[in-house]
Motif scaffolding. Structure first.
Motif, PDB file in Angstrom:
ATOM      1  N   ARG A  95       7.257 -17.771   3.521  1.00 57.44           N
ATOM      2  CA  ARG A  95       8.287 -16.909   4.123  1.00 57.44           C
ATOM      3  C   ARG A  95       9.663 -17.564   4.010  1.00 57.44           C
ATOM      4  O   ARG A  95      10.665 -16.899   3.793  1.00 57.44           O
ATOM      5  CB  ARG A  95       7.981 -16.663   5.608  1.00 57.44           C
ATOM      6  CG  ARG A  95       6.701 -15.888   5.874  1.00 57.44           C
ATOM      7  CD  ARG A  95       6.872 -14.426   5.542  1.00 57.44           C
ATOM      8  NE  ARG A  95       5.705 -13.644   5.923  1.00 57.44           N
ATOM      9  CZ  ARG A  95       5.404 -12.475   5.394  1.00 57.44           C
ATOM     10  NH1 ARG A  95       6.163 -11.958   4.454  1.00 57.44           N
ATOM     11  NH2 ARG A  95       4.345 -11.823   5.787  1.00 57.44           N
ATOM     12  N   VAL A 112      10.963 -17.314   0.375  1.00 54.69           N
ATOM     13  CA  VAL A 112      11.354 -15.941   0.039  1.00 54.69           C
ATOM     14  C   VAL A 112      12.678 -15.586   0.719  1.00 54.69           C
ATOM     15  O   VAL A 112      13.592 -15.033   0.096  1.00 54.69           O
ATOM     16  CB  VAL A 112      10.241 -14.939   0.438  1.00 54.69           C
ATOM     17  CG1 VAL A 112      10.725 -13.508   0.283  1.00 54.69           C
ATOM     18  CG2 VAL A 112       8.983 -15.160  -0.402  1.00 54.69           C
ATOM     19  N   LYS A 143      16.291 -14.632  -0.942  1.00 59.04           N
ATOM     20  CA  LYS A 143      16.969 -13.361  -0.629  1.00 59.04           C
ATOM     21  C   LYS A 143      18.414 -13.609  -0.210  1.00 59.04           C
ATOM     22  O   LYS A 143      19.347 -12.950  -0.694  1.00 59.04           O
ATOM     23  CB  LYS A 143      16.210 -12.625   0.488  1.00 59.04           C
ATOM     24  CG  LYS A 143      16.908 -11.327   0.877  1.00 59.04           C
ATOM     25  CD  LYS A 143      16.378 -10.752   2.168  1.00 59.04           C
ATOM     26  CE  LYS A 143      16.914  -9.365   2.439  1.00 59.04           C
ATOM     27  NZ  LYS A 143      18.332  -9.287   2.700  1.00 59.04           N
ATOM     28  N   GLU A 192       7.017  -5.733   3.973  1.00 61.78           N
ATOM     29  CA  GLU A 192       5.772  -6.516   3.993  1.00 61.78           C
ATOM     30  C   GLU A 192       5.674  -7.372   5.268  1.00 61.78           C
ATOM     31  O   GLU A 192       4.594  -7.538   5.833  1.00 61.78           O
ATOM     32  CB  GLU A 192       5.697  -7.388   2.728  1.00 61.78           C
ATOM     33  CG  GLU A 192       4.295  -7.853   2.376  1.00 61.78           C
ATOM     34  CD  GLU A 192       4.087  -9.321   2.647  1.00 61.78           C
ATOM     35  OE1 GLU A 192       2.930  -9.734   2.806  1.00 61.78           O
ATOM     36  OE2 GLU A 192       5.086 -10.074   2.705  1.00 61.78           O
ATOM     37  N   GLN A 220      10.151  -7.039   0.628  1.00 60.15           N
ATOM     38  CA  GLN A 220       9.774  -8.217   1.420  1.00 60.15           C
ATOM     39  C   GLN A 220       9.913  -7.905   2.913  1.00 60.15           C
ATOM     40  O   GLN A 220       9.105  -8.341   3.716  1.00 60.15           O
ATOM     41  CB  GLN A 220      10.511  -9.490   0.979  1.00 60.15           C
ATOM     42  CG  GLN A 220      12.016  -9.588   1.274  1.00 60.15           C
ATOM     43  CD  GLN A 220      12.338 -10.115   2.655  1.00 60.15           C
ATOM     44  OE1 GLN A 220      11.642 -10.975   3.154  1.00 60.15           O
ATOM     45  NE2 GLN A 220      13.388  -9.574   3.279  1.00 60.15           N
TER      46      GLN A 220
END
Ligand code: BYC
Length: 319
Positions: A68, A71, A75, A171, A168
């Motif tokens: 996490r 990611v 981002k 999710e 993302q």
């Protein structure tokens, strides 16, 4: 008199190109107000990308696991990249990047209202990705067909990345909604807080939108604020239902006739209050950006000194 005739001829040809969907490029003639409108919109868009890094950057060190964290970091870096393309696009119109940034810091330039809300829990990272990036895509996909070439081309890459951001976020919401009771509650609470501000991102209702008509005639905007807001509602409601979350709107109802959802009143007083600088985080966001500029002064000075040295070395070698 002749000059006025020349200008109206230029304007006629300009509009003809727009109507034929021929892109306007930086060196083409364009009306002053077209240039000003683009600088206003693109610089506000750039500021939104850069200020938009703050609510999420706030959670990088607290992401629940390494995946996490990686990611989210990627981002947030993407948003920085979007800001850079967009500042470059304003430069193709003759704007000065530093002036644009100073206008943000002085409060003269706007940025998206959404980034003045706090991100209180990890679920907010899900809600921001799903709803805020979701709204961003809805607004930005049509901008890929904007009449100004550099803005339209920048939007193509931005939209590809926003699409990953939206997924993302969704999710994260899916995982939380399928988790423990506390996790599901956290996801619902984030949806409750971000739903209405996300709908406000599209701007004031059409009847109060002072720029839409002209921007649509110039094919900068391809849809009105209310049209895009309606598309957002229609796409998002089934996504919430699919993961068992409830949209916080008692008036939300499918309207068979229009083939879309009717939704409740948006609190426009809240919107304008946030736009005017009185939202929960406005002051904090601008202070943080100002400090970042001050703290980065030594980096810019060092980079300039290095560039000067390289230039001098090149000149010495050439002589
Ligand atoms: N917040 O006549 P209107 C992202 C202002 S970044 C604040 O309808 P227009 C992301 C508007 O500027 C997403 N101000 O204007 C980043 C105008 O004031 P001025 C940002 C707003 O331009 C990081 C006045 O209200 N996207 O997604 O025709 C992480 C009247 O409005 C807002 C863009 O910037 C607002 N929400 O339409 C995650 C897209 N709405 O300038 C995600 C590009 C309106 O006369 N921009 N105002 O002082 C646009 O598409 C259009 O500029 C807008 C507004 C639809 C936003």
């Amino acid at each position: 008199m002749k000059k006025e005739q020349d200008i109206s001829e230029l304007e006629r040809k300009f509009q003809e190109k727009i109507d034929q969907d021929i892109k306007i490029e930086p060196k083409d003639w364009m009306p002053d107000n077209y240039r000003k409108t683009l600088i206003r919109q693109i610089s506000q868009h750039a500021h939104s990308e850069v200020v938009g890094m703050l609510p999420e950057g706030n959670w990088i060190t607290r992401a629940p696991n390494l995946r996490r964290k990686a990611v989210l970091l990627a981002k947030v870096q993407d948003e920085a990249g979007h800001g850079l393309y967009l500042y470059s696009a304003t430069e193709t119109l003759g704007a000065d990047r530093e002036d644009c940034i100073d206008d943000l810091h002085s409060g003269k330039a706007k940025y998206s209202s959404i980034f003045n809300y706090p991100t209180l829990t990890w679920a907010d990272m899900g809600a921001v990705g799903w709803l805020v990036d979701g709204a961003a895509i809805m607004n930005q996909v049509p901008l890929c067909r904007c009449s100004y070439g550099p803005y339209a081309r920048a939007m193509v890459k931005v939209c590809k990345e926003e699409s990953f951001h939206q997924r993302q976020g969704y999710e994260i919401m899916m995982a939380l909604a399928a988790g423990s009771v506390e996790q599901k509650e956290m996801a619902q609470d984030a949806l409750n807080r971000f739903w209405w501000p996300s709908l406000m991102m599209f701007g004031p209702p059409d009847e109060d939108s002072k720029h839409t008509k002209q921007s649509m005639d110039w094919r900068i905007k391809r849809h009105s604020n209310d049209e895009l807001r309606q598309m957002m509602v229609d796409i998002t409601v089934p996504q919430a239902e699919a993961i068992g979350l409830t949209i916080p709107d008692a008036d939300l109802k499918w309207n068979e006739e229009k083939g879309g959802y009717d939704y409740g009143e948006i609190d426009w007083d809240e919107f304008w209050n946030v736009v005017k600088g009185n939202g929960p985080c406005n002051k904090d966001r601008i202070d943080t950006r100002r400090k970042a500029k001050e703290n980065g002064a030594w980096v810019r000075e060092a980079a300039n000194a290095h560039a000067e040295k390289r230039k001098a070395r090149k000149l010495r070698r050439a002589s």
